[in-house]
Scaffold this motif. Sequence first.
Motif, short mmCIF file in Angstrom:
data_model
loop_
_atom_site.label_atom_id
_atom_site.label_comp_id
_atom_site.label_asym_id
_atom_site.label_seq_id
_atom_site.Cartn_x
_atom_site.Cartn_y
_atom_site.Cartn_z
N ARG A 83 94.53 32.34 26.47
CA ARG A 83 94.09 31.80 25.18
C ARG A 83 92.76 31.05 25.34
NH1 ARG A 83 96.09 31.63 20.33
NH2 ARG A 83 98.12 32.38 21.01
N ALA A 84 92.70 30.25 26.41
CA ALA A 84 91.47 29.49 26.67
C ALA A 84 90.31 30.46 26.93
CB ALA A 84 91.68 28.57 27.87
N ALA A 85 90.57 31.51 27.71
CA ALA A 85 89.51 32.48 28.03
C ALA A 85 89.06 33.23 26.78
CB ALA A 85 90.03 33.48 29.07
N PHE A 86 90.02 33.56 25.92
CA PHE A 86 89.69 34.28 24.69
C PHE A 86 88.85 33.41 23.75
CE2 PHE A 86 90.80 35.66 20.31
CZ PHE A 86 90.26 36.93 20.37
N GLU A 87 89.26 32.13 23.62
CA GLU A 87 88.50 31.22 22.75
C GLU A 87 87.07 31.04 23.27
OE1 GLU A 87 92.37 28.79 21.06
OE2 GLU A 87 91.04 27.81 22.52
N ARG A 88 86.97 30.95 24.61
CA ARG A 88 85.65 30.82 25.25
C ARG A 88 84.82 32.07 24.97
NH1 ARG A 88 87.82 28.90 29.78
NH2 ARG A 88 87.83 30.94 30.76
N TYR A 89 85.47 33.22 25.06
CA TYR A 89 84.79 34.52 24.85
C TYR A 89 84.24 34.61 23.42
CZ TYR A 89 84.12 39.54 24.38
OH TYR A 89 83.57 40.78 24.14
N VAL A 90 85.09 34.25 22.44
CA VAL A 90 84.67 34.34 21.03
C VAL A 90 83.51 33.37 20.77
CG1 VAL A 90 85.40 34.03 18.62
CG2 VAL A 90 86.92 35.15 20.24
N ARG A 91 83.62 32.14 21.35
CA ARG A 91 82.54 31.16 21.16
C ARG A 91 81.23 31.69 21.75
NH1 ARG A 91 86.20 27.03 22.15
NH2 ARG A 91 85.68 27.02 24.36
N SER A 92 81.31 32.27 22.94
CA SER A 92 80.10 32.81 23.61
C SER A 92 79.50 33.94 22.77
CB SER A 92 80.43 33.35 24.99
OG SER A 92 81.06 32.38 25.75
N LEU A 93 80.38 34.78 22.25
CA LEU A 93 79.92 35.92 21.44
C LEU A 93 79.19 35.43 20.19
CD1 LEU A 93 80.24 38.98 21.72
CD2 LEU A 93 82.31 38.86 20.38
N GLU A 94 79.79 34.42 19.55
CA GLU A 94 79.17 33.86 18.34
C GLU A 94 77.83 33.21 18.66
OE1 GLU A 94 83.17 32.93 15.68
OE2 GLU A 94 82.38 31.40 17.05
N ASP A 95 77.78 32.51 19.80
CA ASP A 95 76.51 31.86 20.22
C ASP A 95 75.43 32.90 20.45
OD1 ASP A 95 77.55 29.39 20.09
OD2 ASP A 95 77.91 29.15 22.26
N VAL A 97 75.19 35.91 19.17
CA VAL A 97 74.77 36.51 17.90
C VAL A 97 73.84 35.56 17.15
CG1 VAL A 97 75.59 37.27 15.62
CG2 VAL A 97 76.78 38.01 17.69
N ARG A 98 74.18 34.25 17.17
CA ARG A 98 73.35 33.25 16.49
C ARG A 98 71.95 33.16 17.09
NH1 ARG A 98 77.86 30.06 15.06
NH2 ARG A 98 78.09 29.34 17.20
N LYS A 99 71.88 33.29 18.43
CA LYS A 99 70.59 33.12 19.12
C LYS A 99 69.65 34.30 18.91
CE LYS A 99 72.31 30.16 22.79
NZ LYS A 99 72.99 30.25 24.08
N ARG A 100 70.22 35.47 18.57
CA ARG A 100 69.37 36.68 18.48
C ARG A 100 68.69 36.81 17.12
NH1 ARG A 100 70.93 40.79 22.67
NH2 ARG A 100 71.97 39.51 24.19
N ARG B 3 70.29 47.38 19.78
CA ARG B 3 71.57 48.02 20.10
C ARG B 3 72.56 46.99 20.63
NH1 ARG B 3 70.78 52.91 23.72
NH2 ARG B 3 69.97 53.83 21.82
N GLU B 4 72.04 46.07 21.46
CA GLU B 4 72.92 45.03 22.03
C GLU B 4 73.46 44.13 20.93
OE1 GLU B 4 71.05 42.91 25.18
OE2 GLU B 4 70.73 44.71 26.37
N GLU B 5 72.57 43.78 20.00
CA GLU B 5 72.99 42.91 18.89
C GLU B 5 74.06 43.61 18.04
OE1 GLU B 5 69.77 41.26 16.73
OE2 GLU B 5 71.09 40.44 15.20
N ALA B 6 73.84 44.91 17.81
CA ALA B 6 74.81 45.69 17.03
C ALA B 6 76.15 45.71 17.73
CB ALA B 6 74.29 47.11 16.82
N ARG B 7 76.12 45.83 19.06
CA ARG B 7 77.37 45.87 19.82
C ARG B 7 78.10 44.52 19.73
NH1 ARG B 7 80.41 47.73 24.59
NH2 ARG B 7 82.18 46.35 24.30
N LEU B 8 77.32 43.42 19.82
CA LEU B 8 77.94 42.09 19.74
C LEU B 8 78.58 41.87 18.37
CD1 LEU B 8 75.16 39.95 21.50
CD2 LEU B 8 77.36 40.63 22.46
N LEU B 9 77.85 42.28 17.32
CA LEU B 9 78.38 42.14 15.97
C LEU B 9 79.63 43.01 15.79
CD1 LEU B 9 75.10 42.08 13.88
CD2 LEU B 9 76.77 40.23 14.07
#
Lengths: 100, 205
Positions: A83-95, A97-100, B3-9
């Motif tokens: 659960r901790a790893a999954f929450e960390r993963y989702v947070r990293s993914l969101e970060d 996406v936000r940065k790009r 492409r990377e951004e699309a994959r993340l989304l």
Amino acid sequence: MAVFIPPESLDALIHERVRLGIMSALAAEPELAFTQLRDMLKVTDGNLSVHARLLFQAGYIRITKGFVERKPRTTLSLAPKGRAAFERYVRSLEDLVRKR
Amino acid sequence: MQREEARLLSDLKYIRDVMELSATHKLLPDWAAIVGGLLVLAATALTWNLTRSADVVQVLFLPPLQKLFVASVWTGTAAASVLLYWVLALRESRRLGVSLQARPTRMARQAMGPALLTAGVITLRLLLDRHYGVIPSLWMLGYGVALYNAGLFSSEEPRLLGLLFIVTGIAAMFVFPDVDLWIAALSFGGYHIAFGAYVLHGKRA
């Protein structure tokens, strides 16, 4: 076909699509039967077994084998480490996406 | 980079979809289906008590007040079943913290609409033309298609129930047209009770 290499901040074990599906489904439900998970993710028994075993070996999920009305039933649930790893993963993914 | 951004989304969307689908499994009706099925059996018993016939068309030969009574019983049964489904689904969704507006649940509901609307429109035409005999089997078919469609967005249980309704509707229309009251009791009553019991058993297992 170009292969997308996950950024280092993303847990590579979770990042694979089937394993991500297993972790996401178990994050929403305390426990799921192997067959339920297989139908939900639309994968084969063998495919689900291989990925579930990897997550189990990493201590991310629990696999319980038992019997319901004399029929074998395998259930999967998320371990605290998972659960901790999954929450960390989702947070990293969101970060990311936000940065790009 | 794009492409990377699309994959993340796409990963984020996938996580949300799987989590919603996982939780939607818990929203399959159990007690609503069982009680709805029992209401149908009660309505069947009342209709049989008045007509003493398994042919629904016999209702037309009842005195006007009894005819109205039978129509009210079946309309009331349908309305009570739908209301019960909504009340219990709302309560369950609050308990589980799952929105009834979650994408799979919403899509499943929307997928039922066209088949039910079609059955309703054809029913109206049949009523105007006084072809009452096929209405029960038409609703088995329409409801079956609606359930099958809903199952495409949720889980396989409603899809299988839908197929069962379709097969029963075809049988009622072409093979057993004179015993449609019993077939309605079997399908709308029996199938719903069996489905509800199966879902309940699955949730407790």
